[in-house]
Design a protein around this motif. Structure first.
Motif, PDB file in Angstrom:
ATOM      1  N   GLY A  36      -1.630   2.378  -5.225  1.00  0.00           N
ATOM      2  CA  GLY A  36      -1.214   3.751  -4.974  1.00  0.00           C
ATOM      3  C   GLY A  36      -2.075   4.736  -5.726  1.00  0.00           C
ATOM      4  N   ASP A  37      -1.730   6.013  -5.569  1.00  0.00           N
ATOM      5  CA  ASP A  37      -2.552   7.062  -6.193  1.00  0.00           C
ATOM      6  C   ASP A  37      -1.745   7.945  -7.121  1.00  0.00           C
ATOM      7  OD1 ASP A  37      -1.121   8.221  -4.007  1.00  0.00           O
ATOM      8  OD2 ASP A  37      -2.444   9.962  -4.163  1.00  0.00           O
ATOM      9  N   SER A  38      -0.534   7.519  -7.452  1.00  0.00           N
ATOM     10  CA  SER A  38       0.284   8.391  -8.308  1.00  0.00           C
ATOM     11  C   SER A  38       0.952   7.591  -9.422  1.00  0.00           C
ATOM     12  CB  SER A  38       1.348   9.105  -7.479  1.00  0.00           C
ATOM     13  OG  SER A  38       2.374   8.200  -7.139  1.00  0.00           O
ATOM     14  N   TRP A  81       0.828  -1.204   0.000  1.00  0.00           N
ATOM     15  CA  TRP A  81       0.000   0.000   0.000  1.00  0.00           C
ATOM     16  C   TRP A  81       0.863   1.254   0.000  1.00  0.00           C
ATOM     17  CZ3 TRP A  81      -5.256  -0.097  -0.333  1.00  0.00           C
ATOM     18  CH2 TRP A  81      -5.913  -1.291  -0.009  1.00  0.00           C
ATOM     19  N   ASP A  82       0.398   2.250  -0.735  1.00  0.00           N
ATOM     20  CA  ASP A  82       0.895   3.616  -0.587  1.00  0.00           C
ATOM     21  C   ASP A  82       0.138   4.251   0.586  1.00  0.00           C
ATOM     22  OD1 ASP A  82       2.109   6.172  -1.407  1.00  0.00           O
ATOM     23  OD2 ASP A  82       0.067   6.673  -2.023  1.00  0.00           O
ATOM     24  N   TRP A  83       0.696   5.309   1.139  1.00  0.00           N
ATOM     25  CA  TRP A  83       0.079   5.943   2.308  1.00  0.00           C
ATOM     26  C   TRP A  83      -0.629   7.249   1.921  1.00  0.00           C
ATOM     27  CZ3 TRP A  83      -1.852   4.917   6.765  1.00  0.00           C
ATOM     28  CH2 TRP A  83      -1.952   5.889   7.772  1.00  0.00           C
ATOM     29  N   ASN A  84       0.133   8.290   1.610  1.00  0.00           N
ATOM     30  CA  ASN A  84      -0.470   9.609   1.360  1.00  0.00           C
ATOM     31  C   ASN A  84      -1.339   9.575   0.106  1.00  0.00           C
ATOM     32  OD1 ASN A  84       2.552  10.195   2.453  1.00  0.00           O
ATOM     33  ND2 ASN A  84       1.036  11.493   3.417  1.00  0.00           N
ATOM     34  N   GLY A  85      -2.582   9.974   0.252  1.00  0.00           N
ATOM     35  CA  GLY A  85      -3.489  10.011  -0.889  1.00  0.00           C
ATOM     36  C   GLY A  85      -4.123   8.668  -1.221  1.00  0.00           C
ATOM     37  N   THR A  86      -3.634   7.608  -0.583  1.00  0.00           N
ATOM     38  CA  THR A  86      -4.214   6.288  -0.831  1.00  0.00           C
ATOM     39  C   THR A  86      -4.931   5.821   0.439  1.00  0.00           C
ATOM     40  OG1 THR A  86      -2.499   5.780  -2.452  1.00  0.00           O
ATOM     41  CG2 THR A  86      -3.740   3.920  -1.579  1.00  0.00           C
ATOM     42  N   LEU A  87      -4.201   5.345   1.429  1.00  0.00           N
ATOM     43  CA  LEU A  87      -4.863   4.983   2.694  1.00  0.00           C
ATOM     44  C   LEU A  87      -5.216   6.232   3.502  1.00  0.00           C
ATOM     45  CD1 LEU A  87      -2.726   1.904   3.794  1.00  0.00           C
ATOM     46  CD2 LEU A  87      -5.078   1.874   2.929  1.00  0.00           C
ATOM     47  N   ASP A 122       3.960   7.719 -10.066  1.00  0.00           N
ATOM     48  CA  ASP A 122       5.209   7.212  -9.509  1.00  0.00           C
ATOM     49  C   ASP A 122       5.030   5.838  -8.863  1.00  0.00           C
ATOM     50  OD1 ASP A 122       8.038   7.671  -8.804  1.00  0.00           O
ATOM     51  OD2 ASP A 122       7.283   7.678  -6.756  1.00  0.00           O
ATOM     52  N   ASP A 123       3.871   5.584  -8.273  1.00  0.00           N
ATOM     53  CA  ASP A 123       3.605   4.252  -7.714  1.00  0.00           C
ATOM     54  C   ASP A 123       3.621   3.204  -8.828  1.00  0.00           C
ATOM     55  OD1 ASP A 123       3.107   4.866  -4.883  1.00  0.00           O
ATOM     56  OD2 ASP A 123       1.329   5.909  -5.599  1.00  0.00           O
ATOM     57  N   ALA A 124       2.988   3.537  -9.942  1.00  0.00           N
ATOM     58  CA  ALA A 124       2.960   2.601 -11.073  1.00  0.00           C
ATOM     59  C   ALA A 124       4.349   2.421 -11.674  1.00  0.00           C
ATOM     60  CB  ALA A 124       1.979   3.106 -12.138  1.00  0.00           C
TER      61      ALA A 124
END
Ligand SMILES: [Mg+2]
Length: 235
Positions: A181-183, A26-32, A185-187
């Motif tokens: 994630g939500d960015s 999991w990503d944190w900021n903007g995701t969880l 960069d995550d992908a």
């Protein structure tokens, strides 16, 4: 390959993906964590420290990118001086820290974490020594095999090398992993190691930008897990 696209985004047909994973990163900021409003406030404090213009949430979702120096340069309309980014980054984090105690999780974060029957971990580009107690404060530590934040003093770089280290520490093969994630960069990080990725449109990035990446885009965290649930239906 962990995700196979069986129909094309934009054709208007039902999309089906087969996602065969055992572990979620999991990503944190903007995701969880639903902290876009605070990030916009902190970004504006940062920009104001160098005389820059304020931005809106929609502008942030449309324009934000990594490396963060490039994002700031785009908003300011000029390249950053060599010594300038550290000050901008500090101003951002000072403003962020002043507000983050009241920030809530994404609406279905807890349900999503609780419903997953495989293993999970958290990889964030937020400072590790702040991330760990915040995750604990939200009562989430027990869901994660590992929690990794940024251990450097200045952030802004890509997530990819951190994902490599994160999976190494967990002893995981990337082909067993789904990044949520939500960015972009995550992908990018997921692609760099060969992990699957689902992008969440409720965070820091405009849905249209996420759709250009070529991985599934979902509007709720529960929908991200529904893509993985299809494994059982198809194999
Ligand atoms: Mg994020």
């Amino acid at each position: 390959m962990a995700i196979r696209r069986e129909s094309h985004i934009g054709l208007g047909v039902h999309r089906t993906y087969r996602v065969r994973v055992t572990h979620l990163v999991w990503d944190w900021n903007g995701t969880l964590l639903d902290d876009l409003a605070l990030v916009v406030t902190a970004t504006n404090a940062s920009l104001a420290s160098v005389g820059g213009p304020p931005i809106t949430a929609e502008e942030h979702r449309r324009d934000f990118r990594r490396p963060i120096e490039a994002y700031y340069a785009g908003v300011l309309g000029r390249p950053l001086r060599a010594d300038e980014f550290a000050g901008l980054d500090r101003a951002f984090h000072d403003a962020y820290d002043a507000g983050f105690a009241s920030i809530a999780l994404a609406r279905d974060a807890l349900d999503a974490l609780a419903s997953w029957t495989g293993t999970q971990s958290l990889l964030s580009m937020w400072f590790h020594d702040q991330l760990v107690p915040t995750v604990e404060g939200h009562g989430l530590t027990g869901y994660f095999r590992r929690v990794d934040g940024l251990r450097a003093e200045v952030g802004g770089g890509p997530k990819a090398p951190h994902l490599v280290a994160h999976l190494d520490a967990l002893g995981l093969d990337a082909s067993d992993v789904l990044m949520i994630g939500d960015s972009v960069d995550d992908a990018d990080a997921a692609a760099s190691v060969g992990a699957a990725c689902v992008l969440y449109s409720g965070g820091f990035t405009d849905r249209k930008r996420l759709e250009l990446v070529g991985v599934p885009v979902v509007d709720t965290l529960a929908d991200a897990l529904r893509l993985t649930a299809q494994v059982g239906e198809h194999r």
